[in-house]
Design a protein around this motif. Structure first.
Motif, PDB file in Angstrom:
ATOM      1  N   PHE A 132       0.828  -1.205   0.000  1.00  0.00           N
ATOM      2  CA  PHE A 132       0.000   0.000   0.000  1.00  0.00           C
ATOM      3  C   PHE A 132       0.863   1.255   0.000  1.00  0.00           C
ATOM      4  O   PHE A 132       0.516   2.253  -0.630  1.00  0.00           O
ATOM      5  CB  PHE A 132      -0.957   0.014   1.195  1.00  0.00           C
ATOM      6  N   ALA A 133       1.982   1.226   0.701  1.00  0.00           N
ATOM      7  CA  ALA A 133       2.875   2.391   0.723  1.00  0.00           C
ATOM      8  C   ALA A 133       3.484   2.636  -0.650  1.00  0.00           C
ATOM      9  O   ALA A 133       3.668   3.777  -1.058  1.00  0.00           O
ATOM     10  CB  ALA A 133       3.979   2.200   1.757  1.00  0.00           C
ATOM     11  N   ALA A 134       3.773   1.577  -1.364  1.00  0.00           N
ATOM     12  CA  ALA A 134       4.391   1.716  -2.692  1.00  0.00           C
ATOM     13  C   ALA A 134       3.381   2.127  -3.760  1.00  0.00           C
ATOM     14  O   ALA A 134       3.722   2.898  -4.660  1.00  0.00           O
ATOM     15  CB  ALA A 134       5.055   0.397  -3.089  1.00  0.00           C
ATOM     16  N   LYS A 135       2.135   1.643  -3.646  1.00  0.00           N
ATOM     17  CA  LYS A 135       1.193   1.812  -4.757  1.00  0.00           C
ATOM     18  C   LYS A 135      -0.135   2.453  -4.384  1.00  0.00           C
ATOM     19  O   LYS A 135      -0.980   2.661  -5.249  1.00  0.00           O
ATOM     20  CB  LYS A 135       0.924   0.451  -5.394  1.00  0.00           C
ATOM     21  N   GLY A 136      -0.343   2.734  -3.105  1.00  0.00           N
ATOM     22  CA  GLY A 136      -1.632   3.265  -2.681  1.00  0.00           C
ATOM     23  C   GLY A 136      -2.689   2.181  -2.671  1.00  0.00           C
ATOM     24  O   GLY A 136      -2.453   1.060  -3.121  1.00  0.00           O
ATOM     25  N   PHE A 137      -3.867   2.524  -2.167  1.00  0.00           N
ATOM     26  CA  PHE A 137      -4.940   1.533  -2.073  1.00  0.00           C
ATOM     27  C   PHE A 137      -5.364   1.051  -3.459  1.00  0.00           C
ATOM     28  O   PHE A 137      -5.496  -0.144  -3.700  1.00  0.00           O
ATOM     29  CB  PHE A 137      -6.144   2.109  -1.324  1.00  0.00           C
ATOM     30  N   ALA A 138      -5.580   1.984  -4.373  1.00  0.00           N
ATOM     31  CA  ALA A 138      -6.076   1.620  -5.706  1.00  0.00           C
ATOM     32  C   ALA A 138      -5.070   0.771  -6.478  1.00  0.00           C
ATOM     33  O   ALA A 138      -5.455  -0.139  -7.206  1.00  0.00           O
ATOM     34  CB  ALA A 138      -6.430   2.877  -6.498  1.00  0.00           C
ATOM     35  N   GLY A 139      -3.793   1.055  -6.328  1.00  0.00           N
ATOM     36  CA  GLY A 139      -2.772   0.340  -7.089  1.00  0.00           C
ATOM     37  C   GLY A 139      -2.334  -0.977  -6.488  1.00  0.00           C
ATOM     38  O   GLY A 139      -1.786  -1.837  -7.185  1.00  0.00           O
ATOM     39  N   ALA A 140      -2.564  -1.155  -5.199  1.00  0.00           N
ATOM     40  CA  ALA A 140      -2.140  -2.391  -4.531  1.00  0.00           C
ATOM     41  C   ALA A 140      -3.022  -3.547  -4.975  1.00  0.00           C
ATOM     42  O   ALA A 140      -4.229  -3.381  -5.153  1.00  0.00           O
ATOM     43  CB  ALA A 140      -2.213  -2.224  -3.019  1.00  0.00           C
ATOM     44  N   ARG A 141      -2.412  -4.688  -5.149  1.00  0.00           N
ATOM     45  CA  ARG A 141      -3.132  -5.891  -5.549  1.00  0.00           C
ATOM     46  C   ARG A 141      -2.993  -6.954  -4.470  1.00  0.00           C
ATOM     47  O   ARG A 141      -1.911  -7.142  -3.915  1.00  0.00           O
ATOM     48  CB  ARG A 141      -2.599  -6.446  -6.871  1.00  0.00           C
ATOM     49  N   VAL A 142      -4.095  -7.645  -4.194  1.00  0.00           N
ATOM     50  CA  VAL A 142      -4.088  -8.708  -3.195  1.00  0.00           C
ATOM     51  C   VAL A 142      -3.058  -9.767  -3.556  1.00  0.00           C
ATOM     52  O   VAL A 142      -2.338 -10.267  -2.695  1.00  0.00           O
ATOM     53  CB  VAL A 142      -5.503  -9.318  -3.038  1.00  0.00           C
TER      54      VAL A 142
END
Length: 143
Positions: free
Chosen positions: A27-37
């Motif tokens: 999440f720190a690297a990509k934000g909520f929208a960019g993070a993938r499970v």
């Protein structure tokens, strides 16, 4: 060798902690929208279904991170501290785990409505700063 129930419980807690740490980084690297499970699961070295099992999915995992930050924050952000001590606490906390600071920035940049917990937390912080201004601890900005 057969595992005892308490061994399984400790493994579950370790697994959850690995997922949480991986989520903080993702999440720190990509934000909520960019993070993938799937990326979080890969970082944690677990099956992505465990994220749903333990946290109810991406949203639940993000809420867990928010909850952990608020718990950490409550340990150093005592409103009775001076402004300098309070700022120093935030600096130390963010130096110890810079990913949490990045998460805060991402949350502020998030499209759409921000999480209600975030909004409530920011409102409390603004009100606390206004009170410090009223008491003369923090000067008013002059235009």
């Amino acid at each position: 060798m057969r595992r005892e129930p308490e061994d399984k419980q400790r493994d579950a807690e370790r697994t959850k902690q690995r997922i949480v740490q991986a989520a903080v980084e993702e999440f720190a690297a990509k934000g909520f929208a960019g993070a993938r499970v799937s990326a979080i699961a890969d970082r944690a070295g677990v099956n992505k279904q465990l994220i749903s099992y333990y946290f109810g999915g991406k949203e639940g995992l993000y809420r867990e991170l928010t909850s952990q930050w608020q718990s950490t924050e409550s340990g150093f952000a005592d409103p009775s501290l001076s402004l300098g001590e309070l700022v120093a606490g935030y600096v130390r906390a963010n130096a110890a785990n810079p990913a949490f600071g990045k998460l805060l920035v991402w949350e502020g940049l998030r499209e759409g409505e921000p999480a209600q917990e975030f909004v409530a937390d920011m409102r409390r912080n603004v009100e606390a700063l206004r009170e410090r201004q009223r008491l003369g601890e923090l000067p008013f900005a002059r235009a």
